[in-house]
Design a protein around this motif. Structure first.
Motif, short mmCIF file in Angstrom:
data_model
loop_
_atom_site.label_atom_id
_atom_site.label_comp_id
_atom_site.label_asym_id
_atom_site.label_seq_id
_atom_site.Cartn_x
_atom_site.Cartn_y
_atom_site.Cartn_z
N THR A 133 -5.26 0.56 -3.88
CA THR A 133 -5.29 1.78 -4.51
C THR A 133 -6.50 2.81 -3.54
N ASP A 153 -1.97 -2.91 -11.80
CA ASP A 153 -1.29 -3.36 -13.19
C ASP A 153 0.36 -3.01 -12.90
N ALA A 154 0.66 -2.56 -11.69
CA ALA A 154 2.04 -2.39 -11.43
C ALA A 154 2.72 -3.76 -11.42
N GLN A 197 -0.99 0.24 -7.35
CA GLN A 197 -1.75 -0.10 -8.39
C GLN A 197 -1.69 -1.54 -8.87
N ASN A 213 -6.84 -4.27 -1.81
CA ASN A 213 -7.11 -3.31 -2.64
C ASN A 213 -5.90 -2.19 -2.35
N TYR A 216 0.78 -1.23 -0.04
CA TYR A 216 0.01 -0.05 0.03
C TYR A 216 0.98 1.06 0.00
N PRO A 217 0.71 2.12 -0.84
CA PRO A 217 -0.30 2.07 -1.95
C PRO A 217 0.34 1.24 -3.17
N SER A 259 2.90 -5.74 -8.17
CA SER A 259 1.77 -5.61 -7.16
C SER A 259 1.38 -7.30 -6.93
#
Ligand code: F6R
Length: 271
Positions: free
Chosen positions: A123, A93-94, A91, A121, A88-89, A97
């Motif tokens: 994001t 699609d990184a 994305q 999550n 966190y944080p 992740s």
């Protein structure tokens, strides 16, 4: 495989420890257990709820599950998954992740329904995180709880991202990552400044409620933390020690990760 009935003079009698000659055979055996559980539940029309981990440790388990799907017809249509954690944080699609990790290493290769996949999550705005975490817990409960949780272990003794200081009854929440964990994450991020300082993780209490828990560890670099986790005093300084309190935990190790366990040393000496 050695089944170690833990010696009386240690605190570890309650945990089952299975040692395999290498991580491939160990992982195949874990994958087989997952497959058997899925098929058994499928045969009575029930879904299987799996708690999943990322990192290097479960890679061969996922490879074997993919093989069982492609070559032996294992279906994941009735499988629901909850991942332990996400940076966190972050994305989705990184490339670092845990969403990308799970897609690449498992989900893109099996017939799981995308709606059945749950990963914290990364994001959200900070003010949305607490509600998200409560909802994550409620969702797990709504499926009847986790049937099987697989775990790796960090060098700090973390399970999920429950770093030293985590309480045994902790639930899903936002946590700070320890410096050691952030350094270990450099293999994915390259530069320390790019490694997130926080993560959303299931709590020790969340993990503890799973009907079965399998903690896997491979290689010499995990040997000292495995000794602490299996034989050490219960302590929030090594959150994995709390697993000793569960009757449903099994440690699945290769010989290197098990190499500092008293029992193994005693067995070696007596050979
Ligand atoms: C991953 C996770 C972590 C890892 C642990 C070991 O979802 O929750 O607890 O299991 O950091 O990581 P590896 O397997 O990369 O040694």
């Amino acid at each position: 495989m050695l089944r170690l009935n833990l010696l009386e003079e240690t605190r570890s009698e309650k945990s089952v420890v299975n040692v395999y000659s290498n991580q491939e055979t160990a992982s195949k055996s874990v994958a087989k257990r997952i497959a058997t559980l899925i098929q058994k539940k499928q045969s009575i029309g029930k879904k299987t709820v799996l708690g999943l981990a990322t990192g290097a440790t479960p890679i061969y388990v996922y490879l074997e599950l993919i093989r069982l799907h492609k070559e032996e017809g294992l279906s994941f249509k009735d499988v629901v998954t909850f991942n332990l954690d996400e940076y966190y944080p972050m994305q989705p699609d990184a490339k670092q992740s845990y969403v990308s990790f799970m897609n690449t290493n498992l989900f893109d290769h099996i017939d799981i329904d995308r709606e059945n996949i749950h990963i914290p999550n990364g994001t959200l705005n900070e003010n949305e995180v607490a509600e998200f975490c409560l909802a994550y817990e409620r969702k797990i409960t709504s499926y009847g709880g986790l049937d099987l949780q697989i775990l790796g272990i960090g060098r700090t003794g973390h399970i999920g991202f429950n770093e030293p200081g985590s309480a045994p009854n902790s639930s899903t929440r936002l946590v700070m990552l320890s410096d050691i964990t952030r350094r270990d994450a450099l293999r994915d991020f390259g530069d320390k400044k790019d490694v997130p300082t926080k993560a959303i993780t299931m709590g020790v209490g969340t993990i503890f409620k799973a009907k079965q828990i399998i903690l896997m560890a491979w290689n010499k670099k995990k040997a000292s933390i495995i000794k602490k986790a299996v034989e050490g005093e219960l302590s929030s300084e090594v959150p994995a020690t709390f697993l000793q309190l569960s009757e449903n935990v099994e440690f699945v190790l290769d010989e290197d990760a098990a190499s500092e366990l008293t029992h193994l040393m005693v067995l070696k000496k007596s050979k």
